[in-house]
Scaffold this active site. Structure first.
Site, PDB file in Angstrom:
ATOM      1  N   HIS A 157      -8.061  15.956  33.600  1.00  0.00           N
ATOM      2  CA  HIS A 157      -9.432  15.664  33.196  1.00  0.00           C
ATOM      3  C   HIS A 157     -10.452  16.151  34.225  1.00  0.00           C
ATOM      4  CE1 HIS A 157      -7.546  12.365  30.444  1.00  0.00           C
ATOM      5  NE2 HIS A 157      -7.499  13.576  29.908  1.00  0.00           N
ATOM      6  N   HIS A 196      -3.780  18.351  21.247  1.00  0.00           N
ATOM      7  CA  HIS A 196      -2.950  17.150  21.293  1.00  0.00           C
ATOM      8  C   HIS A 196      -3.844  16.030  21.831  1.00  0.00           C
ATOM      9  CE1 HIS A 196      -0.117  20.460  21.230  1.00  0.00           C
ATOM     10  NE2 HIS A 196       0.824  19.619  20.855  1.00  0.00           N
ATOM     11  N   GLU A 199      -4.127  15.410  16.005  1.00  0.00           N
ATOM     12  CA  GLU A 199      -3.197  14.351  16.396  1.00  0.00           C
ATOM     13  C   GLU A 199      -2.235  14.090  15.250  1.00  0.00           C
ATOM     14  OE1 GLU A 199      -2.354  12.714  19.254  1.00  0.00           O
ATOM     15  OE2 GLU A 199      -0.836  11.901  17.913  1.00  0.00           O
ATOM     16  N   GLU A 239      -0.150  19.278  12.380  1.00  0.00           N
ATOM     17  CA  GLU A 239       0.548  19.968  13.470  1.00  0.00           C
ATOM     18  C   GLU A 239      -0.420  21.006  14.055  1.00  0.00           C
ATOM     19  OE1 GLU A 239       2.393  21.914  16.001  1.00  0.00           O
ATOM     20  OE2 GLU A 239       2.014  23.172  14.254  1.00  0.00           O
ATOM     21  N   SER A 240      -0.596  20.972  15.360  1.00  0.00           N
ATOM     22  CA  SER A 240      -1.708  21.742  15.933  1.00  0.00           C
ATOM     23  C   SER A 240      -1.344  23.144  16.430  1.00  0.00           C
ATOM     24  CB  SER A 240      -2.307  20.972  17.100  1.00  0.00           C
ATOM     25  OG  SER A 240      -1.347  20.853  18.129  1.00  0.00           O
ATOM     26  N   ASP A 276      -2.352  20.115  25.350  1.00  0.00           N
ATOM     27  CA  ASP A 276      -1.787  19.049  26.182  1.00  0.00           C
ATOM     28  C   ASP A 276      -0.652  18.332  25.453  1.00  0.00           C
ATOM     29  OD1 ASP A 276      -1.485  17.088  28.124  1.00  0.00           O
ATOM     30  OD2 ASP A 276      -3.124  15.863  27.340  1.00  0.00           O
TER      31      ASP A 276
END
Ligand SMILES: C[S@@+](CC[C@H](N)C(=O)[O-])C[C@H]1O[C@@H](n2cnc3c(N)ncnc32)[C@H](O)[C@@H]1O
Length: 306
Positions: free
Chosen positions: A19, A42, A127, A155-156, A176
């Site tokens: 971050h 994610h 997500e 699904e990303s 991520d």
């Protein structure tokens, strides 16, 4: 179905690294008025209660954000500006921020992005876990620019690619994964190759765990090679808070000490040119604050576009 829930890990040392790098990168991109497309492949819940059951079970934030706050509260000297910027963002989610704060709220990457975006920007969050997706939706609806924030329950590695290239040709993508599946490592590499083919000038931030697993060890090397082949610059940094396990020979019958994840890394493709200098100053401060033994350390390397 996945068993990984980021609520168990929120605010740990890996989140602190991820971050801090995320905010520094986004701040730089915001220097131009042109609209940005922000993608978090994610996302997790978006916001976490560190006094909640999940976070209390593992108490990982004690050696992450809580330790950083304690160190910052007692610091005699001014904090490094990159670290201070990150702590300021965490402060925005809490009435007060001190080592005595018991009911800490921790902003995950979706909340950090949403609270940093501008009216011209768009935010896409992916997500898969149903409960986390619902929590994410609820948290994002209450945040700023809710109309510009889009939560996708899909699904990303595939889904995120449809937003590339963004209309303004300016964008930041955080990747991520939980790396719960061994195939995640391979998918990250394939996804980055495809993303760069579609949008070569995008800024990509990829987090990975530094753990004794060949795929994890190989991943940064592969990502750097993909960037090089695409003619793009990259930056690679790691943060370790302690040694990975008890050194020496294991005696028969001796219990192996499980230390959990003690280090993680970020690879940034097309990093802002000032990011290296910023991290060169910020990382030693994070090591000082979070380091638990003499093997606490950071690494930082980068290469310009060939
Ligand atoms: C490490 S957590 C994300 C933490 C978040 N980026 C942050 O920094 O606050 C990874 C999340 O990705 C979700 N996930 C795993 N595989 C996915 C996939 N292929 N597509 C979308 N989400 C996925 C998991 O359910 C989990 O909530």
């Amino acid at each position: 179905m996945f068993s990984y829930r980021h609520a168990f890990h929120a605010g740990n040392h890996a989140d602190v690294l991820k971050h801090t790098v995320l905010l520094a990168t986004l701040d730089y991109l915001k220097q131009k008025d042109v609209a940005l497309t922000l993608i978090d492949t994610h996302a997790g819940n978006g916001i976490y209660r560190l006094d909640g059951d999940f976070a209390q079970t593992s108490n990982e934030s004690a050696s992450g954000i809580q330790q950083l706050i304690a160190t910052a509260t007692n610091a005699q000297e001014a904090l490094d500006p990159t670290v201070a910027r990150y702590l300021d963002m965490v402060r925005q989610f809490n009435d007060e921020l001190s080592s005595r704060t018991k009911r800490l709220v921790y902003p995950g990457s979706p909340a950090l992005l949403q609270h940093s975006m501008r009216s011209q920007d768009q935010l896409h969050l992916f997500e898969l876990q149903p409960a986390d997706m619902r929590a994410l939706q609820g948290n994002m609806e209450q945040g700023p620019y809710a109309n510009h924030t889009h939560v996708w329950h899909e699904e990303s590695f595939k889904g995120s690619l449809r937003f590339l290239p963004p209309p303004s040709r300016r964008g930041l993508v955080l990747c991520d994964p939980s790396y719960e599946l061994k195939t995640d490592y391979q998918q990250v590499s394939q996804w980055l190759s495809e993303a760069l083919r579609k949008f070569a000038t995008g800024t990509y931030l990829i987090w990975y765990p530094v753990i004794p697993r060949p795929e994890a060890h190989e991943l940064p090397r592969k990502l750097k090679a993909i960037a090089r082949q695409a003619g793009r610059g990259w930056l690679h940094t790691t943060l370790a808070i302690k040694s990975g396990g008890k050194p020496g020979v294991q005696l028969p019958g001796e219990k192996v000490e499980r230390t959990g994840m003690v280090a993680s890394g970020m690879v940034v493709i097309n990093p802002p040119y000032i990011l290296r200098e910023q991290l060169q100053k910020a990382l030693p401060e994070l090591v000082r604050a979070l380091g638990q033994d003499h093997l606490a350390a950071h690494t930082l390397e980068s290469a310009e576009a060939p």
